[in-house]
Design a protein around this motif. Sequence first.
Motif, mmCIF file in Angstrom:
data_model
loop_
_atom_site.group_PDB
_atom_site.id
_atom_site.type_symbol
_atom_site.label_atom_id
_atom_site.label_comp_id
_atom_site.label_asym_id
_atom_site.label_seq_id
_atom_site.Cartn_x
_atom_site.Cartn_y
_atom_site.Cartn_z
ATOM 1 N N TYR A 24 43.785 40.306 26.345
ATOM 2 C CA TYR A 24 43.056 39.033 26.331
ATOM 3 C C TYR A 24 41.601 39.142 26.808
ATOM 4 N N TYR A 25 41.269 40.163 27.580
ATOM 5 C CA TYR A 25 39.909 40.249 28.121
ATOM 6 C C TYR A 25 38.910 40.897 27.162
ATOM 7 N N GLN A 26 39.395 41.301 25.975
ATOM 8 C CA GLN A 26 38.473 41.925 25.017
ATOM 9 C C GLN A 26 37.487 40.896 24.470
ATOM 10 N N GLY A 59 41.551 48.060 25.188
ATOM 11 C CA GLY A 59 41.835 47.616 26.559
ATOM 12 C C GLY A 59 41.301 48.672 27.498
ATOM 13 N N VAL A 60 41.925 48.796 28.678
ATOM 14 C CA VAL A 60 41.501 49.853 29.600
ATOM 15 C C VAL A 60 42.560 50.960 29.628
ATOM 16 N N GLY A 61 42.130 52.137 30.136
ATOM 17 C CA GLY A 61 42.901 53.368 30.021
ATOM 18 C C GLY A 61 44.376 53.260 30.366
ATOM 19 N N CYS A 83 37.843 52.701 31.952
ATOM 20 C CA CYS A 83 38.732 52.732 33.132
ATOM 21 C C CYS A 83 38.734 51.410 33.862
ATOM 22 N N CYS A 84 39.893 50.967 34.278
ATOM 23 C CA CYS A 84 39.985 49.797 35.165
ATOM 24 C C CYS A 84 39.525 50.252 36.553
ATOM 25 N N ALA A 85 38.561 49.517 37.135
ATOM 26 C CA ALA A 85 37.998 49.922 38.432
ATOM 27 C C ALA A 85 39.089 49.973 39.508
ATOM 28 N N MET A 86 40.030 49.044 39.440
ATOM 29 C CA MET A 86 41.096 49.045 40.451
ATOM 30 C C MET A 86 42.006 50.258 40.287
ATOM 31 N N ALA A 87 42.364 50.569 39.044
ATOM 32 C CA ALA A 87 43.259 51.708 38.799
ATOM 33 C C ALA A 87 42.633 53.003 39.321
ATOM 34 N N ILE A 118 50.819 47.634 37.329
ATOM 35 C CA ILE A 118 50.626 48.412 36.092
ATOM 36 C C ILE A 118 49.200 48.969 35.998
ATOM 37 N N ASN A 119 48.261 48.329 36.724
ATOM 38 C CA ASN A 119 46.871 48.807 36.756
ATOM 39 C C ASN A 119 46.780 50.057 37.630
ATOM 40 N N SER A 120 47.345 51.156 37.161
ATOM 41 C CA SER A 120 47.309 52.424 37.894
ATOM 42 C C SER A 120 47.497 53.544 36.873
ATOM 43 N N SER A 198 37.278 44.308 41.406
ATOM 44 C CA SER A 198 35.930 43.823 41.746
ATOM 45 C C SER A 198 35.585 42.549 40.970
ATOM 46 N N VAL A 199 36.197 42.347 39.813
ATOM 47 C CA VAL A 199 35.902 41.132 39.031
ATOM 48 C C VAL A 199 36.532 39.914 39.727
ATOM 49 N N HIS A 200 37.781 40.021 40.101
ATOM 50 C CA HIS A 200 38.464 38.869 40.705
ATOM 51 C C HIS A 200 38.015 38.600 42.150
ATOM 52 N N GLN A 201 37.298 39.583 42.770
ATOM 53 C CA GLN A 201 36.743 39.317 44.105
ATOM 54 C C GLN A 201 35.530 38.389 44.027
ATOM 55 N N PRO A 224 46.321 36.110 40.380
ATOM 56 C CA PRO A 224 46.736 36.620 41.712
ATOM 57 C C PRO A 224 45.985 37.864 42.179
ATOM 58 N N GLU A 225 45.041 38.380 41.380
ATOM 59 C CA GLU A 225 44.180 39.452 41.885
ATOM 60 C C GLU A 225 43.052 38.894 42.764
ATOM 61 N N CYS A 226 42.955 37.540 42.838
ATOM 62 C CA CYS A 226 41.928 36.937 43.699
ATOM 63 C C CYS A 226 42.336 37.097 45.161
ATOM 64 N N GLU A 282 32.629 38.941 33.919
ATOM 65 C CA GLU A 282 33.171 39.818 32.870
ATOM 66 C C GLU A 282 33.715 41.093 33.492
ATOM 67 N N CYS A 283 34.777 41.627 32.899
ATOM 68 C CA CYS A 283 35.238 42.950 33.307
ATOM 69 C C CYS A 283 34.398 43.946 32.516
ATOM 70 N N PRO A 284 33.517 44.688 33.201
ATOM 71 C CA PRO A 284 32.558 45.514 32.461
ATOM 72 C C PRO A 284 33.237 46.515 31.540
ATOM 73 N N THR A 285 34.345 47.103 31.983
ATOM 74 C CA THR A 285 34.955 48.146 31.158
ATOM 75 C C THR A 285 35.745 47.552 29.985
ATOM 76 N N MET A 286 36.422 46.424 30.227
ATOM 77 C CA MET A 286 37.119 45.749 29.124
ATOM 78 C C MET A 286 36.133 45.338 28.041
ATOM 79 N N ASN A 287 34.922 45.058 28.483
ATOM 80 C CA ASN A 287 33.892 44.534 27.586
ATOM 81 C C ASN A 287 33.199 45.613 26.767
HETATM 82 FE FE1 SF4 Z 1 40.827 46.242 36.146
HETATM 83 FE FE2 SF4 Z 1 39.804 44.053 37.258
HETATM 84 FE FE3 SF4 Z 1 39.066 44.774 34.820
HETATM 85 FE FE4 SF4 Z 1 41.520 43.824 35.266
HETATM 86 S S1 SF4 Z 1 39.586 42.709 35.486
HETATM 87 S S2 SF4 Z 1 40.985 45.600 34.021
HETATM 88 S S3 SF4 Z 1 41.929 44.695 37.302
HETATM 89 S S4 SF4 Z 1 38.681 45.917 36.752
#
Ligand code: SF4
Length: 331
Positions: A24-26, A59-61, A83-87, A118-120, A198-201, A224-226, A282-287
């Motif tokens: 969905y974040y694409q 999506g992300v890796g 890459c997802c920054a959290m993963a 799953i973000n790992s 970092s996006v949800h923070q 819930p990542e907030c 925006e999620c920079p990597t998803m984008n």
């Molecule tokens: Fe990872 Fe956050 Fe992007 Fe989701 S929004 S893919 S948790 S960096």
Amino acid sequence: MSIDYKAEIERLKRELDVTLVAHYYQRDEVFEMADITGDSLELARKCKADDNPWVVFCGVGFMGQSVKVIAPEKRVLMPKIACCAMARMIDGSYFDDSVDYMVKHGIAKEDILPITYINSDATVKAKVGEMGGYVCTSSNAFKIIEKGLETGKKILFVPDRCLGQNFAIRMGLKSCVIGEGECDPKEADVICFNGFCSVHQLFTVDDIEFYRNKYPGIKIAVHPECDPKVVQAADFVGSTSQLIKYVNELDPEQKVAIGTEYNLVNRMRQKNTYVLSSTKPECPTMNETTLEDLYRTLKSIEDGNPINEIHVDEHTVKYANLALERMLAIK
Ligand code: SF4
Ligand code: 13P
């Protein structure tokens, strides 16, 4: 002559045995081309059920990797290996350190039940699988933690401290975060790794107050990542799909501010829907994935020279699959 990417992508989809998948974040233009869309849990389930031998995953890796783990016979390509920054905040050795931390604080390794969001990376999922643990997503974390508690063991939750804490609060459990203040695993039910998105923070309690002052009666819905303080102050908390359902079921006159990734919120946007931020979250990597990337990836299959293929070694597939399948078995 310039290439009409949309037309070419449609042609390649018709001619190749390929399924195009998008989170969905694409970006909208990429999302609109997909055969399968959804949140992390839906994508894992739908890809497992899909018959095509080729998957092109936008999506992300960790998402592409999860498909490869669940269905190793498939050829999985990613237009951008983003890459997802959290993963990226946890790898196998940080996971081992977290287990060691608990052991040093008096919890035997056999009494630890690890759960990874799953973000790992697949290597982390494999370690979790080897210890009898589970993967979870933001849609099913409640059920998975509940299942984990049935074992009577201490839950080690990685990598998202916010998700771990938010569900612990909702379930009336005690939690602590390794490396943050006093974290005595003997005193807590859920021991969290110190990772975050970092996006949800970006969403804050001040943002919530701003919207409530501006539009009295507005509803606040967040992922819930907030941060737990934000989640506590919100009217609704839910995964990506749960947020969409919540907003769709509101009276069209009901104002709502949503705390999650921008592309998704923008797609849901109607006259009474707001982004819960003064920034563009925006999620920079998803984008990163573009229509051109998507076209090049599909074309590489047609040309017999696939690019950006996801490979996961056999040992990792075997154990990561255990942790993912334990999750998928829970309805
Ligand atoms: Fe990872 Fe956050 Fe992007 Fe989701 S929004 S893919 S948790 S960096
Ligand atoms: P969902 O499980 O809601 O798709 O979330 C994935 C994600 O990366 C959120 O930031």
